[in-house]
Design a protein around this motif. Structure first.
Motif, PDB file in Angstrom:
ATOM      1  N   PRO A 115       0.806  -1.233   0.000  1.00 14.29           N
ATOM      2  CA  PRO A 115       0.000   0.000   0.000  1.00 14.29           C
ATOM      3  C   PRO A 115       0.832   1.274   0.000  1.00 14.29           C
ATOM      4  N   ASP A 116       2.035   1.208   0.547  1.00 10.80           N
ATOM      5  CA  ASP A 116       2.880   2.404   0.590  1.00 10.80           C
ATOM      6  C   ASP A 116       3.971   2.385  -0.479  1.00 10.80           C
ATOM      7  N   ALA A 117       3.779   1.560  -1.499  1.00 14.58           N
ATOM      8  CA  ALA A 117       4.777   1.475  -2.564  1.00 14.58           C
ATOM      9  C   ALA A 117       4.968   2.835  -3.224  1.00 14.58           C
ATOM     10  N   ASP A 118       6.183   3.071  -3.697  1.00 11.96           N
ATOM     11  CA  ASP A 118       6.506   4.356  -4.316  1.00 11.96           C
ATOM     12  C   ASP A 118       5.560   4.680  -5.471  1.00 11.96           C
ATOM     13  N   LEU A 119       5.170   3.663  -6.254  1.00 14.67           N
ATOM     14  CA  LEU A 119       4.289   3.912  -7.388  1.00 14.67           C
ATOM     15  C   LEU A 119       2.968   4.500  -6.917  1.00 14.67           C
ATOM     16  N   PHE A 120       2.353   3.906  -5.893  1.00  9.16           N
ATOM     17  CA  PHE A 120       1.096   4.432  -5.371  1.00  9.16           C
ATOM     18  C   PHE A 120       1.281   5.861  -4.868  1.00  9.16           C
ATOM     19  N   THR A 121       2.364   6.094  -4.141  1.00 13.27           N
ATOM     20  CA  THR A 121       2.621   7.429  -3.596  1.00 13.27           C
ATOM     21  C   THR A 121       2.768   8.452  -4.709  1.00 13.27           C
ATOM     22  N   ASP A 122       3.536   8.112  -5.734  1.00 14.24           N
ATOM     23  CA  ASP A 122       3.766   9.033  -6.841  1.00 14.24           C
ATOM     24  C   ASP A 122       2.480   9.329  -7.616  1.00 14.24           C
ATOM     25  N   LEU A 123       1.687   8.290  -7.868  1.00 13.74           N
ATOM     26  CA  LEU A 123       0.477   8.475  -8.647  1.00 13.74           C
ATOM     27  C   LEU A 123      -0.599   9.207  -7.845  1.00 13.74           C
ATOM     28  N   ARG A 124      -0.644   8.955  -6.547  1.00 16.09           N
ATOM     29  CA  ARG A 124      -1.572   9.702  -5.695  1.00 16.09           C
ATOM     30  C   ARG A 124      -1.216  11.196  -5.734  1.00 16.09           C
ATOM     31  N   ALA A 125       0.064  11.489  -5.715  1.00 12.67           N
ATOM     32  CA  ALA A 125       0.496  12.888  -5.789  1.00 12.67           C
ATOM     33  C   ALA A 125       0.095  13.520  -7.126  1.00 12.67           C
ATOM     34  N   LEU A 126       0.170  12.754  -8.205  1.00 16.44           N
ATOM     35  CA  LEU A 126      -0.263  13.258  -9.513  1.00 16.44           C
ATOM     36  C   LEU A 126      -1.744  13.603  -9.495  1.00 16.44           C
ATOM     37  N   ILE A 127      -2.552  12.702  -8.938  1.00  9.93           N
ATOM     38  CA  ILE A 127      -3.998  12.924  -8.873  1.00  9.93           C
ATOM     39  C   ILE A 127      -4.315  14.156  -8.040  1.00  9.93           C
ATOM     40  N   HIS A 128      -3.694  14.257  -6.876  1.00  3.91           N
ATOM     41  CA  HIS A 128      -3.939  15.402  -6.011  1.00  3.91           C
ATOM     42  C   HIS A 128      -3.493  16.702  -6.688  1.00  3.91           C
ATOM     43  N   GLY A 129      -2.397  16.648  -7.418  1.00  4.05           N
ATOM     44  CA  GLY A 129      -1.924  17.836  -8.125  1.00  4.05           C
ATOM     45  C   GLY A 129      -2.882  18.285  -9.206  1.00  4.05           C
ATOM     46  N   ALA A 130      -3.414  17.329  -9.974  1.00  3.56           N
ATOM     47  CA  ALA A 130      -4.356  17.670 -11.049  1.00  3.56           C
ATOM     48  C   ALA A 130      -5.641  18.253 -10.478  1.00  3.56           C
ATOM     49  N   LEU A 131      -6.183  17.601  -9.461  1.00  2.00           N
ATOM     50  CA  LEU A 131      -7.409  18.097  -8.842  1.00  2.00           C
ATOM     51  C   LEU A 131      -7.171  19.456  -8.182  1.00  2.00           C
ATOM     52  N   GLY A 132      -6.054  19.594  -7.480  1.00  2.00           N
ATOM     53  CA  GLY A 132      -5.744  20.854  -6.818  1.00  2.00           C
ATOM     54  C   GLY A 132      -5.647  22.006  -7.798  1.00  2.00           C
ATOM     55  N   ASP A 133      -5.063  21.765  -8.944  1.00  2.00           N
ATOM     56  CA  ASP A 133      -4.928  22.809  -9.957  1.00  2.00           C
ATOM     57  C   ASP A 133      -6.298  23.248 -10.471  1.00  2.00           C
ATOM     58  N   LEU A 134      -7.186  22.268 -10.722  1.00  4.92           N
ATOM     59  CA  LEU A 134      -8.532  22.599 -11.197  1.00  4.92           C
ATOM     60  C   LEU A 134      -9.333  23.348 -10.131  1.00  4.92           C
ATOM     61  N   LEU A 135      -9.215  22.914  -8.880  1.00  2.00           N
ATOM     62  CA  LEU A 135      -9.911  23.592  -7.789  1.00  2.00           C
ATOM     63  C   LEU A 135      -9.417  25.030  -7.635  1.00  2.00           C
ATOM     64  N   HIS A 136      -8.114  25.210  -7.668  1.00  3.42           N
ATOM     65  CA  HIS A 136      -7.532  26.539  -7.508  1.00  3.42           C
ATOM     66  C   HIS A 136      -7.983  27.465  -8.635  1.00  3.42           C
ATOM     67  N   HIS A 137      -7.962  26.950  -9.850  1.00  6.44           N
ATOM     68  CA  HIS A 137      -8.362  27.756 -11.006  1.00  6.44           C
ATOM     69  C   HIS A 137      -9.827  28.176 -10.888  1.00  6.44           C
ATOM     70  N   ALA A 138     -10.693  27.238 -10.506  1.00  3.95           N
ATOM     71  CA  ALA A 138     -12.119  27.546 -10.384  1.00  3.95           C
ATOM     72  C   ALA A 138     -12.370  28.524  -9.236  1.00  3.95           C
ATOM     73  N   ALA A 139     -11.656  28.348  -8.127  1.00  5.31           N
ATOM     74  CA  ALA A 139     -11.826  29.259  -6.990  1.00  5.31           C
ATOM     75  C   ALA A 139     -11.329  30.659  -7.333  1.00  5.31           C
ATOM     76  N   GLN A 140     -10.225  30.738  -8.060  1.00  2.00           N
ATOM     77  CA  GLN A 140      -9.675  32.053  -8.424  1.00  2.00           C
ATOM     78  C   GLN A 140     -10.608  32.837  -9.332  1.00  2.00           C
ATOM     79  N   THR A 141     -11.378  32.130 -10.149  1.00  2.00           N
ATOM     80  CA  THR A 141     -12.315  32.814 -11.046  1.00  2.00           C
ATOM     81  C   THR A 141     -13.668  33.045 -10.384  1.00  2.00           C
TER      82      THR A 141
END
Length: 197
Positions: A115-141
């Motif tokens: 469950p704590d494999a590097d692949l899971f950690t890296d991909l979870r970070a990608l997902i959080h980054g993509a969602l965070g960017d969309l949330l930030h953009h929508a909130a800023q507008t």
């Protein structure tokens, strides 16, 4: 005279087709997915599949990684082509599709990755980054509220993930996502949703 297609391009194209077919197959059949059927659906021979992915596990891991990377890359495309709230809503819908695909992959992934494999950690970070960017953009507008973070939305979406395990899940999941978007728009400056006096 036309030059023959470069073998490297053919190999990359075959790999892409195999990963797409694998996601579909593992989503529908889980561990029981037929590798021969995956190769056939990709339009290649079983030998080509094994040259790219020597084991079922290797194919499952690569398919999982490919699906996450495609999902996260789509966030930038949606951000550039849709209004901010629509881009967020469309990405969340695609995320639900990703979860449905991952459900079929989960038994295989659990056998080969901690469950704590590097692949899971890296991909979870990608997902959080993509969602965070969309949330930030929508909130800023001003189309969604600005006091909601990635973890809040991921937790709110957990009910949508559960819906993907049920028959006819897609319609219910879409309704839940609409409900979530209504909550994100509530009290946002430019959304038209306001607090009651």
């Amino acid at each position: 005279m036309t030059k023959p297609r470069a073998p490297r391009q053919d190999a990359a194209r075959n790999r892409e087709k195999l990963l797409t077919a694998a996601i579909d197959a593992f989503s529908q059949h889980g561990l029981d997915a037929s590798l021969e059927a995956i190769a056939r659906d990709a339009g290649v021979g079983i030998g080509t599949l094994y040259r790219h992915f020597p084991t079922r596990e290797a194919l499952a891991i690569a398919a999982y990684q490919h699906e996450v990377e495609q999902l996260c890359a789509k966030a930038q495309e949606l951000k550039a082509t849709l209004p901010p709230d629509e881009a967020l809503r469309e990405w969340m819908s695609r995320f639900v599709g990703y979860v449905a695909a991952k459900r079929g992959l989960a038994p295989i992934l659990r056998t080969v990755l901690a469950p704590d494999a590097d692949l899971f950690t890296d991909l979870r970070a990608l997902i959080h980054g993509a969602l965070g960017d969309l949330l930030h953009h929508a909130a800023q507008t001003g189309v969604i509220r600005d006091d909601i973070g990635v973890e809040d939305v991921m937790h709110a979406m957990s009910g949508v993930w559960l819906a993907s395990a049920e028959p006819h899940w897609h319609d219910q999941a879409e309704r839940l996502l609409d409900l979530l978007m209504d909550g994100l728009r509530y009290r946002a400056p430019g959304s038209g949703y306001t607090r009651d006096p």
